[in-house]
Design an enzyme around this catalytic site. Structure first.
Site, PDB file in Angstrom:
ATOM      1  N   TRP A 109     -49.106 -57.425  56.081  1.00 23.71           N
ATOM      2  CA  TRP A 109     -48.558 -57.201  57.420  1.00 23.71           C
ATOM      3  C   TRP A 109     -49.393 -57.858  58.516  1.00 23.71           C
ATOM      4  O   TRP A 109     -48.955 -57.933  59.665  1.00 23.71           O
ATOM      5  CB  TRP A 109     -48.498 -55.698  57.723  1.00 23.71           C
ATOM      6  CG  TRP A 109     -47.473 -54.924  56.954  1.00 23.71           C
ATOM      7  CD1 TRP A 109     -46.696 -55.369  55.900  1.00 23.71           C
ATOM      8  CD2 TRP A 109     -47.119 -53.559  57.163  1.00 23.71           C
ATOM      9  NE1 TRP A 109     -45.890 -54.356  55.454  1.00 23.71           N
ATOM     10  CE2 TRP A 109     -46.122 -53.226  56.216  1.00 23.71           C
ATOM     11  CE3 TRP A 109     -47.537 -52.573  58.056  1.00 23.71           C
ATOM     12  CZ2 TRP A 109     -45.551 -51.961  56.142  1.00 23.71           C
ATOM     13  CZ3 TRP A 109     -46.978 -51.315  57.978  1.00 23.71           C
ATOM     14  CH2 TRP A 109     -45.988 -51.014  57.027  1.00 23.71           C
TER      15      TRP A 109
ATOM     16  N   GLU B  36     -56.894 -66.946  57.040  1.00 27.74           N
ATOM     17  CA  GLU B  36     -57.126 -66.589  58.451  1.00 27.74           C
ATOM     18  C   GLU B  36     -58.523 -66.016  58.635  1.00 27.74           C
ATOM     19  O   GLU B  36     -59.175 -66.254  59.658  1.00 27.74           O
ATOM     20  CB  GLU B  36     -56.046 -65.602  58.925  1.00 27.74           C
ATOM     21  CG  GLU B  36     -54.704 -66.301  59.096  1.00 27.74           C
ATOM     22  CD  GLU B  36     -53.493 -65.408  58.904  1.00 27.74           C
ATOM     23  OE1 GLU B  36     -53.624 -64.170  58.914  1.00 27.74           O
ATOM     24  OE2 GLU B  36     -52.383 -65.960  58.714  1.00 27.74           O
TER      25      GLU B  36
ATOM     26  N   GLU C 144     -52.580 -69.765  48.228  1.00 28.03           N
ATOM     27  CA  GLU C 144     -51.887 -69.852  49.509  1.00 28.03           C
ATOM     28  C   GLU C 144     -52.265 -71.152  50.208  1.00 28.03           C
ATOM     29  O   GLU C 144     -53.294 -71.206  50.913  1.00 28.03           O
ATOM     30  CB  GLU C 144     -52.288 -68.675  50.403  1.00 28.03           C
ATOM     31  CG  GLU C 144     -51.942 -67.316  49.829  1.00 28.03           C
ATOM     32  CD  GLU C 144     -51.736 -66.307  50.939  1.00 28.03           C
ATOM     33  OE1 GLU C 144     -50.630 -65.749  51.011  1.00 28.03           O
ATOM     34  OE2 GLU C 144     -52.644 -66.095  51.747  1.00 28.03           O
TER      35      GLU C 144
ATOM     36  N   GLY D 173     -46.268 -62.760  53.891  1.00 25.90           N
ATOM     37  CA  GLY D 173     -46.612 -62.397  55.259  1.00 25.90           C
ATOM     38  C   GLY D 173     -45.380 -62.038  56.068  1.00 25.90           C
ATOM     39  O   GLY D 173     -44.883 -60.913  56.026  1.00 25.90           O
ATOM     40  N   GLY D 174     -44.844 -63.003  56.794  1.00 25.12           N
ATOM     41  CA  GLY D 174     -43.725 -62.763  57.712  1.00 25.12           C
ATOM     42  C   GLY D 174     -42.570 -61.980  57.102  1.00 25.12           C
ATOM     43  O   GLY D 174     -42.049 -61.038  57.714  1.00 25.12           O
TER      44      GLY D 174
HETATM   45  C1  PEP Z   1     -49.966 -64.698  54.225  1.00 23.75           C
HETATM   46  O1  PEP Z   1     -50.435 -64.565  55.347  1.00 23.75           O
HETATM   47  O2  PEP Z   1     -50.596 -64.269  53.238  1.00 23.75           O
HETATM   48  C2  PEP Z   1     -48.681 -65.367  54.112  1.00 23.75           C
HETATM   49  C3  PEP Z   1     -48.311 -65.800  52.939  1.00 23.75           C
HETATM   50  O3  PEP Z   1     -47.950 -65.483  55.263  1.00 23.75           O
HETATM   51  P1  PEP Z   1     -46.450 -66.083  55.408  1.00 23.75           P
HETATM   52  O4  PEP Z   1     -45.657 -65.517  54.262  1.00 23.75           O
HETATM   53  O5  PEP Z   1     -45.979 -65.599  56.721  1.00 23.75           O
HETATM   54  O6  PEP Z   1     -46.574 -67.555  55.309  1.00 23.75           O
END
Ligand code: PEP
Length: 253
Positions: free
Chosen positions: A10, A98, A168, A235-236
């Protein structure tokens, strides 16, 4: 058989009221609609962990988004692994890009975080991934493999067996730009080989490797169909119960 996992990250989103609403919606939808064998994890802001724990079931576990590398002490604003353990948290994301980017987390520091998480029976979801520059012009596979080497390969095979990896690519996180299924599969297979070279084929075969980076209700099924992709870190799309449940349903056993 390695475990399939879909974890929602989140990040720094939702008020307390929204967090409770989203959690109960997700728990209900997963309970009603998901039949396959997949572990769902909600990695929520740490201020909500205690409250949200009451809403969870065995199929939906609780995760934190970070922990400090020390057990306790004068580290204002930080949260420790023993604290997370003491409130029933099961998973912790470590080394998200991040945190590497904005909080300067290093591979060496992450090795310490992994150690303290394991010592407190938390399952680390260890994030790795390359930048766009590296993807376009460098040894991106070697770079991501070295993130594993530097932060994880000091572990015993038994300890390593408790790690979940999340690949990722930084260029895909929050950008709407997803790795293609072929790109994800290529990296996941390479990481599994890298693990096999260190720990042997059995440990490598049993390691859950998640994909993360703009995975959503439209593309999850195709990504999760890759033989070396064992679920996702989302994430989103984890911020909306319908989207997240659809992503979870993309895992086929
Ligand atoms: C994440 O922050 O781990 C991620 C995969 O974000 P998103 O799905 O928004 O790209």
């Amino acid at each position: 058989m390695r475990k399939k996992i879909v974890a929602g990250n989140w990040k720094m989103n939702k008020t307390a009221e929204e967090a409770v609403a989203l959690t109960s919606e997700v728990v209900n939808m997963i309970g009603d609609e998901v039949t396959g064998d997949v572990q769902v994890v909600l990695c929520v802001p740490s201020v909500y962990l205690t409250t949200l724990r009451q809403y969870l079931t065995g199929r939906v576990a609780l995760g934190a988004q970070n922990c400090h590398e020390k057990a306790s002490g004068a580290y204002t604003g930080e949260v420790s692994a023993p604290m997370l353990k003491s409130i029933g948290v099961q998973y912790v994301i470590l080394g998200h890009s991040e945190r590497r980017q904005y909080f300067n987390e290093t591979n060496e520091q992450l090795a310490e975080k992994v150690n303290i998480a394991l010592a407190n029976n938390l399952t680390p979801i260890f994030c790795c991934g390359e930048s766009l520059d590296l993807r376009q012009s460098g040894d991106f596979v070697g770079f991501v493999a070295s993130q594993l080497t530097d932060s994880l390969f000091h572990l015993s095979p038994e300890e390593f067996g408790k790690i979940v990896i999340a690949y990722e690519p930084i260029w895909a996180i929050g950008t709407g730009l997803t790795a293609s299924a072929a790109q994800a599969q290529e990296m996941h297979a390479a990481l599994r080989q890298h693990i096999a070279a260190k720990y042997g084929p059995e440990v490598a075969d049993n390691t859950t490797i998640l994909y993360g980076g703009s995975a959503n209700a439209q593309n999850a099924e195709e990504l999760f169909a890759c033989p070396d992709v064992d679920g996702g870190l989302i994430g989103g799309a984890s911020l909306k119960s319908r989207d997240f449940t659809t992503v979870v349903k993309g895992v086929k056993n």
